[in-house]
Scaffold this motif. Structure first.
Motif, mmCIF file in Angstrom:
data_model
loop_
_atom_site.group_PDB
_atom_site.id
_atom_site.type_symbol
_atom_site.label_atom_id
_atom_site.label_comp_id
_atom_site.label_asym_id
_atom_site.label_seq_id
_atom_site.Cartn_x
_atom_site.Cartn_y
_atom_site.Cartn_z
ATOM 1 N N VAL A 1 -57.805 -3.548 -7.972
ATOM 2 C CA VAL A 1 -57.336 -2.998 -9.247
ATOM 3 C C VAL A 1 -57.492 -1.482 -9.242
ATOM 4 N N GLU A 2 -58.598 -1.008 -8.662
ATOM 5 C CA GLU A 2 -58.790 0.439 -8.542
ATOM 6 C C GLU A 2 -57.679 1.048 -7.687
ATOM 7 N N GLU A 3 -57.263 0.329 -6.631
ATOM 8 C CA GLU A 3 -56.163 0.809 -5.799
ATOM 9 C C GLU A 3 -54.865 0.894 -6.606
ATOM 10 N N ILE A 4 -54.592 -0.090 -7.443
ATOM 11 C CA ILE A 4 -53.407 -0.055 -8.313
ATOM 12 C C ILE A 4 -53.464 1.169 -9.229
ATOM 13 N N ASN A 5 -54.653 1.441 -9.750
ATOM 14 C CA ASN A 5 -54.798 2.535 -10.719
ATOM 15 C C ASN A 5 -54.775 3.921 -10.076
ATOM 16 N N LYS A 6 -54.829 3.992 -8.748
ATOM 17 C CA LYS A 6 -54.770 5.290 -8.075
ATOM 18 C C LYS A 6 -53.369 5.898 -8.130
ATOM 19 N N ALA A 7 -52.369 5.085 -8.398
ATOM 20 C CA ALA A 7 -50.985 5.569 -8.372
ATOM 21 C C ALA A 7 -50.620 6.276 -9.675
ATOM 22 N N HIS A 8 -49.774 7.297 -9.537
ATOM 23 C CA HIS A 8 -49.163 7.963 -10.693
ATOM 24 C C HIS A 8 -47.733 7.464 -10.797
ATOM 25 N N ARG A 9 -47.322 7.055 -11.987
ATOM 26 C CA ARG A 9 -45.988 6.492 -12.187
ATOM 27 C C ARG A 9 -45.181 7.353 -13.150
ATOM 28 N N GLU A 10 -43.905 7.456 -12.862
ATOM 29 C CA GLU A 10 -43.006 8.232 -13.708
ATOM 30 C C GLU A 10 -41.669 7.508 -13.786
ATOM 31 N N LEU A 11 -41.072 7.522 -14.957
ATOM 32 C CA LEU A 11 -39.752 6.929 -15.159
ATOM 33 C C LEU A 11 -38.810 7.992 -15.705
ATOM 34 N N ILE A 12 -37.649 8.119 -15.069
ATOM 35 C CA ILE A 12 -36.565 8.950 -15.599
ATOM 36 C C ILE A 12 -35.493 7.986 -16.058
ATOM 37 N N ASP A 13 -35.331 7.886 -17.372
ATOM 38 C CA ASP A 13 -34.499 6.846 -17.976
ATOM 39 C C ASP A 13 -33.125 7.403 -18.338
ATOM 40 N N GLY A 14 -32.125 7.070 -17.541
ATOM 41 C CA GLY A 14 -30.755 7.484 -17.801
ATOM 42 C C GLY A 14 -29.806 6.369 -17.409
ATOM 43 N N LYS A 15 -28.562 6.713 -17.149
ATOM 44 C CA LYS A 15 -27.610 5.701 -16.695
ATOM 45 C C LYS A 15 -28.114 5.062 -15.414
ATOM 46 N N ARG A 16 -28.644 5.907 -14.525
ATOM 47 C CA ARG A 16 -29.367 5.420 -13.364
ATOM 48 C C ARG A 16 -30.855 5.590 -13.627
ATOM 49 N N LYS A 17 -31.604 4.537 -13.425
ATOM 50 C CA LYS A 17 -33.052 4.577 -13.651
ATOM 51 C C LYS A 17 -33.730 5.087 -12.379
ATOM 52 N N VAL A 18 -34.657 6.014 -12.544
ATOM 53 C CA VAL A 18 -35.403 6.542 -11.413
ATOM 54 C C VAL A 18 -36.885 6.225 -11.638
ATOM 55 N N GLN A 19 -37.443 5.430 -10.749
ATOM 56 C CA GLN A 19 -38.866 5.108 -10.805
ATOM 57 C C GLN A 19 -39.570 5.849 -9.679
ATOM 58 N N VAL A 20 -40.654 6.533 -10.025
ATOM 59 C CA VAL A 20 -41.392 7.337 -9.047
ATOM 60 C C VAL A 20 -42.835 6.852 -9.002
ATOM 61 N N LEU A 21 -43.320 6.619 -7.789
ATOM 62 C CA LEU A 21 -44.717 6.273 -7.556
ATOM 63 C C LEU A 21 -45.306 7.299 -6.592
ATOM 64 N N ARG A 22 -46.464 7.852 -6.949
ATOM 65 C CA ARG A 22 -47.147 8.778 -6.059
ATOM 66 C C ARG A 22 -48.596 8.319 -5.905
ATOM 67 N N ARG A 23 -49.074 8.331 -4.664
ATOM 68 C CA ARG A 23 -50.495 8.048 -4.450
ATOM 69 C C ARG A 23 -50.938 8.600 -3.111
ATOM 70 N N HIS A 24 -52.247 8.836 -3.018
ATOM 71 C CA HIS A 24 -52.846 9.436 -1.830
ATOM 72 C C HIS A 24 -53.510 8.348 -0.993
ATOM 73 N N TYR A 25 -53.343 8.459 0.321
ATOM 74 C CA TYR A 25 -54.010 7.563 1.260
ATOM 75 C C TYR A 25 -54.926 8.376 2.164
ATOM 76 N N ASP A 26 -56.088 7.820 2.477
ATOM 77 C CA ASP A 26 -57.015 8.473 3.399
ATOM 78 C C ASP A 26 -56.631 8.113 4.829
ATOM 79 N N ALA A 27 -55.456 8.560 5.241
ATOM 80 C CA ALA A 27 -54.954 8.295 6.587
ATOM 81 C C ALA A 27 -54.053 9.450 6.996
ATOM 82 N N GLU A 28 -54.005 9.715 8.289
ATOM 83 C CA GLU A 28 -53.158 10.790 8.798
ATOM 84 C C GLU A 28 -51.687 10.481 8.547
ATOM 85 N N ILE A 29 -50.895 11.534 8.363
ATOM 86 C CA ILE A 29 -49.488 11.356 8.023
ATOM 87 C C ILE A 29 -48.734 10.581 9.111
#
Length: 201
Positions: free
Chosen positions: A4-32
């Motif tokens: 649950v803590e892992e779920i809560n680490k994400a930042h969510r954003e919605l851009i609500d228009g004719k096309r819906k844009v859902q954005v999820l951002r989160r950090h991982y402790d791993a090399e790119i």
């Protein structure tokens, strides 16, 4: 790992228009490079996401087992890929873009899903219909990057921790919906419907 803590680490954003844009951002402790490999190599995708077949290169086509298919539209290792994300007989416009940035000793992942969503589906579920699925996928990635095994996707919703994860995700997408201007009554109904779909009593 507290899922649950892992779920809560994400930042969510919605851009609500004719096309819906859902954005999820989160950090991982791993090399790119490790995160890029996990997101783009078929053998690793099967371990945390789902089995994939096809030509996994720029211009190639992929098929996720029992799920979406599409074309690889952009591929810029190790920082960005974009694919068309098509499912069902009349999928309409749908694209997913994933960008990776080295940050704070790990990797910041941003997933952006842009789609034309049927009005009746949006009215019933709002952003949670796909948002919860993406949250659970990014949870699977977090487990994979730490060497933990993926929960059984067929029974995860029946476990106490699985249900808590789904409820947390559904409510978080409700907050993103409200922040994007969603009517409170519609948001609450969408959260209930989404939770009921992913974790029925």
């Amino acid at each position: 790992m507290d899922m649950v803590e892992e779920i809560n680490k994400a930042h969510r954003e919605l851009i609500d228009g004719k096309r819906k844009v859902q954005v999820l951002r989160r950090h991982y402790d791993a090399e790119i490079e490790d995160v890029w490999s996990a997101c783009t190599e078929a053998d690793r995708l099967a371990r945390w996401f789902m089995p994939v077949s096809g030509d996994l290169r720029l211009g190639g086509h992929y098929q996720l087992e029992g799920n979406a298919h599409g074309e690889i539209l952009r591929c810029e290792p190790p920082s960005l890929f974009k694919v068309s994300w098509l499912f069902g007989p009349n999928p309409g416009f749908s694209e997913v873009e994933v960008s990776l940035t080295a940050k704070d000793g790990g990797t910041l992942l941003e997933l952006r899903h842009t789609a034309e969503v049927p009005e009746e589906m949006w009215a019933q579920f709002g952003p949670g219909a796909t948002g919860v699925g993406w949250d659970l996928s990014l949870l699977g990635l977090a487990l994979h990057l730490t060497g933990a095994s993926k929960p059984d996707t067929d029974t995860f919703h029946e476990t106490e921790e699985g249900r808590r994860c789904i409820v947390a995700s559904s409510e978080a997408w409700g907050e993103a919906y409200r922040a994007a201007g969603g009517v409170p009554e519609a948001v609450e109904a969408a959260v209930r419907a989404t939770t009921g779909f992913y974790a029925p009593e």
